[in-house]
Scaffold this active site. Sequence first.
Site, PDB file in Angstrom:
ATOM      1  N   HIS A 139       0.954 -11.651   2.011  1.00 60.53           N
ATOM      2  CA  HIS A 139      -0.151 -10.989   1.312  1.00 60.53           C
ATOM      3  C   HIS A 139      -0.819 -11.896   0.281  1.00 60.53           C
ATOM      4  O   HIS A 139      -2.027 -11.821   0.056  1.00 60.53           O
ATOM      5  CB  HIS A 139       0.386  -9.716   0.633  1.00 60.53           C
ATOM      6  CG  HIS A 139      -0.633  -8.658   0.411  1.00 60.53           C
ATOM      7  ND1 HIS A 139      -0.343  -7.322   0.524  1.00 60.53           N
ATOM      8  CD2 HIS A 139      -1.942  -8.710   0.087  1.00 60.53           C
ATOM      9  CE1 HIS A 139      -1.442  -6.611   0.276  1.00 60.53           C
ATOM     10  NE2 HIS A 139      -2.411  -7.436  -0.001  1.00 60.53           N
ATOM     11  N   TYR A 182       0.826  -1.216   0.000  1.00 66.63           N
ATOM     12  CA  TYR A 182       0.000   0.000   0.000  1.00 66.63           C
ATOM     13  C   TYR A 182       0.860   1.266   0.000  1.00 66.63           C
ATOM     14  O   TYR A 182       0.350   2.361  -0.210  1.00 66.63           O
ATOM     15  CB  TYR A 182      -0.942   0.048   1.213  1.00 66.63           C
ATOM     16  CG  TYR A 182      -1.889  -1.124   1.363  1.00 66.63           C
ATOM     17  CD1 TYR A 182      -2.090  -2.032   0.329  1.00 66.63           C
ATOM     18  CD2 TYR A 182      -2.594  -1.313   2.549  1.00 66.63           C
ATOM     19  CE1 TYR A 182      -2.945  -3.106   0.490  1.00 66.63           C
ATOM     20  CE2 TYR A 182      -3.458  -2.388   2.706  1.00 66.63           C
ATOM     21  CZ  TYR A 182      -3.621  -3.277   1.684  1.00 66.63           C
ATOM     22  OH  TYR A 182      -4.473  -4.346   1.844  1.00 66.63           O
TER      23      TYR A 182
END
Length: 284
Positions: free
Chosen positions: A106, A48
């Site tokens: 992730h 992010y």
Amino acid sequence: METIKLNNGVEMPQLGYGVFQVSPEEAERCVADALSIGYRMIDTAQAYQNEEGVGNAIRKSSIKREDIFVVDKIWMSAYEGDTPARSIDESLRKLGTDYIDLMLLHQPFGDRYNAYRALEDALKAGKVRAIGVSNFYPDHLIDLTHFMDVVPAVNQVETHVFFQQTEARKYMDELGVAHMSWGPLAEGKNGFFTNETLAAIGAAHGKTGAQVALRYLLQRGIIVIPKSVRKERMEQNLHLFDFTLTDSEMDEILKLDTAKPLIMPSHHNPEITKWFMSFAPRNH
Ligand SMILES: NC(=O)c1ccc[n+]([C@@H]2O[C@H](COP(=O)([O-])OP(=O)(O)OC[C@H]3O[C@@H](n4cnc5c(N)ncnc54)[C@H](OP(=O)(O)O)[C@@H]3O)[C@@H](O)[C@H]2O)c1
């Protein structure tokens, strides 16, 4: 705030604030707003690119570090060799903290066993308090859990009223892995914010359809991290503990499940696998 006890005894808030698609510049303001109104769990990720903003907001707040639960994720381009271990140190530096409460892989692609071993080492070293995975379908989860020493504490997967993950949840429960939702508001897709079933149930409780949908996930024992850059929506998404859905309302919402992903197509689709590979370029 309700908490969930993870399989290693660590308690985490069941409701938190996610910062996917929040720009690095905005992340500090958003997380400061979220903390100021009562959120105590923040979900970020290396991918992010806003860990610094998250860390700045946490350090500048008057809240003690131990009262905030930080979730972070290692991106799949950092799974090989000693890269995952170095990336954990880099995340700690960017967040400006000595430890991360929950660190996840992730995606289930690339050298995930190597990356998970780095998480296990970080757990032993006290750099993280709990470890887990994200986007692991049941086959990936069973495989990893079998070959690794530490059972993942959490699996963060797309979960909302339109994709409730009922089948996958059976395996998470069997393995003792807590179910964490990403996209709990379905990212607004499929008419989520105007859904008539949710709105009608909400009207009976003086709540919005979004609050009903989040409450539904909480009552199913799921950890949720709704995202909004707007403070009034953050507040709305936080006020979920002053009402309870009845069994018949729960049954009504169960019927909204399509049992198919809405936001991220199945990882078992080869074209999706190819697309993911483009996020971890190699020199061949
Ligand atoms: N592990 C993964 O692969 C993965 C993937 C995706 C997401 N995540 C995590 O899960 C978190 C949540 O998922 P998400 O951000 O994808 O989607 P989401 O929380 O389902 O939906 C966010 C969207 O809903 C809007 N919104 C939020 N509250 C609202 C409200 N009360 N009324 C009307 N609109 C509202 C937001 O707009 P505004 O911001 O303009 O208000 C934004 O467009 C992420 O932030 C991230 O931390 C993880």
